[in-house]
Design a protein around this motif. Structure first.
Motif, PDB file in Angstrom:
ATOM      1  N   ASN A  18      42.596  35.151  39.833  1.00 40.11           N
ATOM      2  CA  ASN A  18      43.819  34.443  39.465  1.00 40.11           C
ATOM      3  C   ASN A  18      43.569  33.350  38.444  1.00 40.11           C
ATOM      4  O   ASN A  18      44.433  33.050  37.622  1.00 40.11           O
ATOM      5  N   ARG A  77      52.506  36.900  38.556  1.00 41.90           N
ATOM      6  CA  ARG A  77      52.404  35.892  39.609  1.00 41.90           C
ATOM      7  C   ARG A  77      51.048  35.851  40.299  1.00 41.90           C
ATOM      8  O   ARG A  77      50.571  34.778  40.662  1.00 41.90           O
ATOM      9  N   TYR A  78      50.425  37.030  40.504  1.00 42.94           N
ATOM     10  CA  TYR A  78      49.288  37.037  41.421  1.00 42.94           C
ATOM     11  C   TYR A  78      48.490  38.314  41.211  1.00 42.94           C
ATOM     12  O   TYR A  78      49.046  39.350  40.848  1.00 42.94           O
TER      13      TYR A  78
END
Length: 472
Positions: A386, A409-410
């Protein structure tokens, strides 16, 4: 472990019996004679008896330099390797002159021989069993490998042979007086040293077009002529596996049949051979795609490499017949650049020049195999992923179709072998393939996974405010 070699003329049912004893359809079986060419070895079980069984090529009278002659030499070598031989004859065909010839060969070798009469269903089988007494190997065992008949009689004969072998081995071992024994260094009582768990062998498949030198290369690695080789193309039919300790690393290497263009494969037997090779490919961890230095990266070579990538296997490119190349440095550079251009999805895969005849480049090949497998098993922590994802999206933001920016996002790694990642974003269906490839290439480059198949799956991230009415 006790070894049993199944020998006999072509098409007497050796491979069918081999498959029944091992409990799997490992050996190719077809009505035409001479299907089996190499030695295939596997663990077998009959009742409570556990042993190794070797499937062999059909014994034929032929010139030693011919293909049948080389097959016969390999079969005779299997007889020398085994503790006993099961000599199969065909009840339907009856005893032929070749049976008597090969019975004499077995006698000269001093082999322990069990005599099996296969295809012995019905009255014809009983008559053939009576006739087989003339071969001089004691009581024949009527069998039907296809239907599983006669396995009880085979069990009794095999049990007696195993007990006789154990008794001879015990008699041959000489007792040693206690005073003559010396404890080796590190074996003293109380050292507390225990052997570790046995290492599982690395599964390797050598694939390529016919006559690329696959069997010759494996023989050179083994240091012996274990696999059948020769100038004829398409000698290998079965996917044969051999296990070896290669410089301290246990490996199981699969030799596969040469894979031609699908349009050229018309014979049923060749289709079976290619299917057997594809099955070995799916069970392997590392694929060595062997190409010819004279004609590298032809269409079929690239198709095989692409198949390896789609199956998610670690890939090493071996360039054989390197001893015939003159400008080696320049040629290797050109070959590497050409492969990476033609196969961008495997960019960074090692290209290793070897010579199956002289053994040149084998150490580099071993090192490349270990490195490719290490990359294939690589795991990256979620925190590092990440952090990397944030840096990538900051430097190169995702596109904004319709004026709305797609948000990544992830990301997390779901599994290894091959490395598989899951990324969550706001609108995965609208993310262009070019941006997805950009991230995959970045993973390869930044985490040292060059040449490794990477899977990047996309999921829609949950929006906590989606579906909620905006309050005034």
């Amino acid at each position: 472990m006790f070894k049993l070699a199944i020998v006999g003329r072509p098409n007497v049912g050796k491979s069918t019996l081999f498959n029944r004893l091992v409990g799997k359809r490992l050996a190719l079986v077809d009505d035409q004679p001479g299907v089996t060419r190499d030695l295939r070895e596997a663990e077998a079980r009959l009742g409570d008896l556990h042993f190794m069984v070797i499937d062999t090529a059909g014994l034929e009278e032929a010139d030693a330099e011919s293909l049948p002659g080389r097959m016969r030499a390999l079969t005779e070598r299997a007889v020398d390797m085994a503790d006993a031989s099961l000599f199969l004859v065909d009840a339907r065909a009856g005893l032929l002159p070749q049976d008597a010839t090969f019975a004499e060969i077995l006698r000269r070798k001093g082999a322990r021989v069990l005599l099996g009469v296969n295809k012995a269903e019905g009255r014809q089988g009983a008559d053939a069993a009576m006739e087989a007494w003339s071969l001089g190997f004691g009581q024949p065992i009527p069998l039907s490998a296809e239907h599983g008949e006669g396995m009880g009689d085979l069990y009794t004969a095999l049990q007696e042979a195993m007990q006789e072998h154990e008794a001879q081995a015990a008699a041959a071992s000489q007792p040693v007086a206690d005073d003559d024994l010396e404890a080796p260094a590190g074996d003293a009582e109380g050292d507390g040293i225990e052997p570790g768990a046995p290492q599982k062998p690395i599964q390797i498949a050598v694939v390529g077009r016919p006559n690329a030198g696959k069997s010759t290369l494996i023989n050179k690695i083994l240091g012996e002529d274990r696999l059948l080789t020769g100038p004829e193309a398409g000698i290998t039919r079965d996917a044969i596996s051999v296990e070896i300790d290669w410089a301290g690393t246990r490996m199981r290497i699969f030799d596969t049949a040469g894979m031609r263009k699908k349009a050229r494969v018309s014979e049923k037997l060749e289709k079976l051979s290619v299917s057997d090779g594809l099955r070995a490919l799916k069970f392997a961890e590392v694929l060595v795609v062997l190409v010819d230095a004279d004609k590298p990266f032809e269409t079929q070579d690239l198709r095989i490499a692409d198949l390896a990538e789609r199956e998610g296997r670690a890939v090493v490119i071996g360039v054989n017949k390197w001893d015939l190349v003159e400008d080696r440095n320049g040629a290797l550079k050109l070959l590497t650049e050409e492969f990476h251009r033609l196969m961008p999805q495997l960019k960074g895969a090692p290209v290793v020049p070897v010579s199956a005849l002289s053994g040149e480049g084998l150490e580099r090949l071993r090192a490349a195999i270990l490195k490719a497998r290490s990359r294939w098993e690589m795991r990256i922590s979620t925190a590092k992923l990440n952090q990397w994802l944030g840096e990538m999206t900051s430097a190169h933001p995702p596109p904004a179709p319709g004026g709305r920016r797609i948000k990544l996002r992830y990301m997390t790694q779901a599994k290894t072998r091959p490395p598989t990642f899951v990324a969550f974003c706001s609108r995965p269906d609208e993310l262009p393939d070019s941006y997805k490839r950009f991230l995959v290439n970045g993973l390869r480059r930044d985490f040292g996974m060059e040449g490794t198949p990477i899977r990047l799956n996309w999921r829609k991230g949950e929006n906590p405010y989606e579906g909620k009415r905006k309050k005034r």
